[in-house]
Motif scaffolding. Structure first.
Motif, PDB file in Angstrom:
ATOM      1  N   LYS A   1     -56.117  59.119  31.294  1.00  0.00           N
ATOM      2  CA  LYS A   1     -56.602  57.749  31.317  1.00  0.00           C
ATOM      3  C   LYS A   1     -57.252  57.458  32.658  1.00  0.00           C
ATOM      4  CE  LYS A   1     -52.961  55.922  28.268  1.00  0.00           C
ATOM      5  NZ  LYS A   1     -51.869  54.918  28.146  1.00  0.00           N
TER       6      LYS A   1
ATOM      7  N   ARG B   1     -45.064  66.797  24.278  1.00  0.00           N
ATOM      8  CA  ARG B   1     -45.245  65.585  25.076  1.00  0.00           C
ATOM      9  C   ARG B   1     -46.543  65.704  25.865  1.00  0.00           C
ATOM     10  NH1 ARG B   1     -40.130  64.290  28.563  1.00  0.00           N
ATOM     11  NH2 ARG B   1     -41.187  62.268  28.642  1.00  0.00           N
ATOM     12  N   ASP B   2     -47.635  65.779  25.147  1.00  0.00           N
ATOM     13  CA  ASP B   2     -48.930  65.991  25.790  1.00  0.00           C
ATOM     14  C   ASP B   2     -49.315  64.776  26.629  1.00  0.00           C
ATOM     15  OD1 ASP B   2     -51.245  67.323  26.463  1.00  0.00           O
ATOM     16  OD2 ASP B   2     -51.813  67.759  24.384  1.00  0.00           O
ATOM     17  N   ILE B   3     -50.207  65.008  27.571  1.00  0.00           N
ATOM     18  CA  ILE B   3     -50.699  63.956  28.450  1.00  0.00           C
ATOM     19  C   ILE B   3     -52.148  63.662  28.068  1.00  0.00           C
ATOM     20  CG2 ILE B   3     -51.152  63.301  30.842  1.00  0.00           C
ATOM     21  CD1 ILE B   3     -49.211  65.808  31.484  1.00  0.00           C
ATOM     22  N   VAL B   4     -52.413  62.448  27.651  1.00  0.00           N
ATOM     23  CA  VAL B   4     -53.789  62.027  27.378  1.00  0.00           C
ATOM     24  C   VAL B   4     -54.306  61.347  28.638  1.00  0.00           C
ATOM     25  CG1 VAL B   4     -55.302  60.633  25.941  1.00  0.00           C
ATOM     26  CG2 VAL B   4     -53.299  61.750  24.926  1.00  0.00           C
TER      27      VAL B   4
ATOM     28  N   ARG C   1     -46.885  70.733  24.497  1.00  0.00           N
ATOM     29  CA  ARG C   1     -47.392  70.423  23.157  1.00  0.00           C
ATOM     30  C   ARG C   1     -46.665  69.220  22.565  1.00  0.00           C
ATOM     31  NH1 ARG C   1     -52.301  72.767  22.396  1.00  0.00           N
ATOM     32  NH2 ARG C   1     -52.228  75.038  22.351  1.00  0.00           N
TER      33      ARG C   1
ATOM     34  N   GLY D   1     -59.376  60.330  27.898  1.00  0.00           N
ATOM     35  CA  GLY D   1     -59.236  60.706  26.499  1.00  0.00           C
ATOM     36  C   GLY D   1     -58.971  62.178  26.267  1.00  0.00           C
ATOM     37  N   GLU D   2     -59.209  63.028  27.269  1.00  0.00           N
ATOM     38  CA  GLU D   2     -58.949  64.463  27.126  1.00  0.00           C
ATOM     39  C   GLU D   2     -57.449  64.731  27.171  1.00  0.00           C
ATOM     40  OE1 GLU D   2     -59.438  67.490  25.961  1.00  0.00           O
ATOM     41  OE2 GLU D   2     -61.331  67.710  27.080  1.00  0.00           O
ATOM     42  N   LYS D   3     -56.991  65.661  26.367  1.00  0.00           N
ATOM     43  CA  LYS D   3     -55.583  66.064  26.408  1.00  0.00           C
ATOM     44  C   LYS D   3     -55.392  67.125  27.486  1.00  0.00           C
ATOM     45  CE  LYS D   3     -54.456  65.167  21.546  1.00  0.00           C
ATOM     46  NZ  LYS D   3     -53.992  65.789  20.270  1.00  0.00           N
ATOM     47  N   TRP D   4     -54.301  66.954  28.269  1.00  0.00           N
ATOM     48  CA  TRP D   4     -54.065  67.930  29.328  1.00  0.00           C
ATOM     49  C   TRP D   4     -53.817  69.325  28.753  1.00  0.00           C
ATOM     50  CZ3 TRP D   4     -55.509  68.314  34.024  1.00  0.00           C
ATOM     51  CH2 TRP D   4     -55.070  69.416  34.760  1.00  0.00           C
ATOM     52  N   SER D   5     -53.235  69.415  27.568  1.00  0.00           N
ATOM     53  CA  SER D   5     -52.963  70.731  26.976  1.00  0.00           C
ATOM     54  C   SER D   5     -54.253  71.531  26.798  1.00  0.00           C
ATOM     55  CB  SER D   5     -52.240  70.591  25.636  1.00  0.00           C
ATOM     56  OG  SER D   5     -53.044  69.884  24.706  1.00  0.00           O
ATOM     57  N   ASN D   6     -55.357  70.867  26.502  1.00  0.00           N
ATOM     58  CA  ASN D   6     -56.630  71.574  26.360  1.00  0.00           C
ATOM     59  C   ASN D   6     -57.088  72.147  27.697  1.00  0.00           C
ATOM     60  OD1 ASN D   6     -56.770  70.910  23.626  1.00  0.00           O
ATOM     61  ND2 ASN D   6     -57.945  69.054  24.002  1.00  0.00           N
TER      62      ASN D   6
END
Length: 259
Positions: free
Chosen positions: A203, A198-201, A196, A147-152
């Motif tokens: 899984k 095409r962020d990666i969520v 930003r 659930g974490e976004k890679w951008s973070n």
């Protein structure tokens, strides 16, 4: 992007590949002393890999920019060399930092990791560069969860590295890994408009090779005359760390830490 999620059983097979990568890197780190050539390290990496019934992932990878296939089992980069250093008769000297990127395929599954070794005594700023690079990877591992976004995560790595006065290499990023060394997605260590958009969520079941490359000076790099080795444009030192990591329900499961 066609991200291939792995089952728990497949992840355990990848752990076997990762354990071999870890063991080879540990052995090469012990051998990286003044007077030893990078070719000697490379021959030992190949010997250990073939002895374990595995293949060296990097050897024979097709070149670009007019280069032939990569000739070594490992990428061994010294000081201002960022990545893709070709093993040679170059002797390691005291004070060098030696970054070794290494991968294998075992029973059809890949493992990929990198470590930077300080040979003897190095200046304080060089030791700090190596420590910050290692710490930036640790920051990513702490933040990984479904659930974490890679951008973070990329932003946290970038802000930490730049806050310490160093620069993140932009031209090379991490990647998905599985039955192939390079799978989707691309995994940058910095935030860009592309990420930003095409962020990666994350899984559960994703397996990522996360590999910060950090320069002491400018982030700018260029290709050396051999058409493989990447060097810092200002010729100041660079460090590189990498782990292959599975995203599990409880967070990061590092597959190349020797467990």
């Amino acid at each position: 992007m066609a991200i291939r999620l792995k089952t728990p059983e497949q992840i355990e097979k990848m752990r076997l590949s990762g354990r071999l990568v870890h063991d080879v890197l540990q052995q090469l780190g012990k051998m990286a002393v003044p007077g030893v050539t990078t070719l000697e390290l490379d021959k030992e990496a190949e010997r250990l890999t073939l002895g374990a019934g595995a293949q060296c992932l990097f050897k024979g990878v097709p070149g670009r920019y007019g280069a032939g296939p990569f000739p070594g089992a490992a990428c061994i980069s010294i000081n201002e060399q960022v990545v893709h250093g070709i093993p040679s008769e170059r002797k390691i000297r005291g004070g060098d930092i030696v970054s070794i990127d290494f991968g294998v395929r075992l029973s059809g599954w890949c493992g990929d990791a990198a470590d930077t070794f300080i040979v003897g005594e190095a200046p304080a700023d060089v030791r700090r560069l190596v420590g910050v690079t290692r710490n930036s990877l640790a920051i990513a591992l702490e933040m990984i969860r479904p659930g974490e976004k890679w951008s973070n995560i990329a932003l946290a790595m970038q802000e930490y590295i730049e806050g310490e006065g160093f620069a993140v290499v932009r031209e090379f990023v991490g990647h998905g890994i599985g039955t192939e060394m390079h799978e989707d997605p691309k995994v940058p260590n910095f935030v860009s408009p592309e990420l930003r958009a095409r962020d990666i969520v994350l899984k559960e079941g994703m397996v990522l090779a996360i590999e910060p490359m950090v320069n002491m000076g400018s982030c700018a790099v260029e290709l050396a005359a051999d058409r493989w080795t990447v060097v810092t444009k200002d010729r100041r030192p660079s460090a590189h760390y990498e782990h292959s990591v599975a995203v599990r329900s409880g967070g990061a499961d590092v597959l190349t830490d020797g467990r």
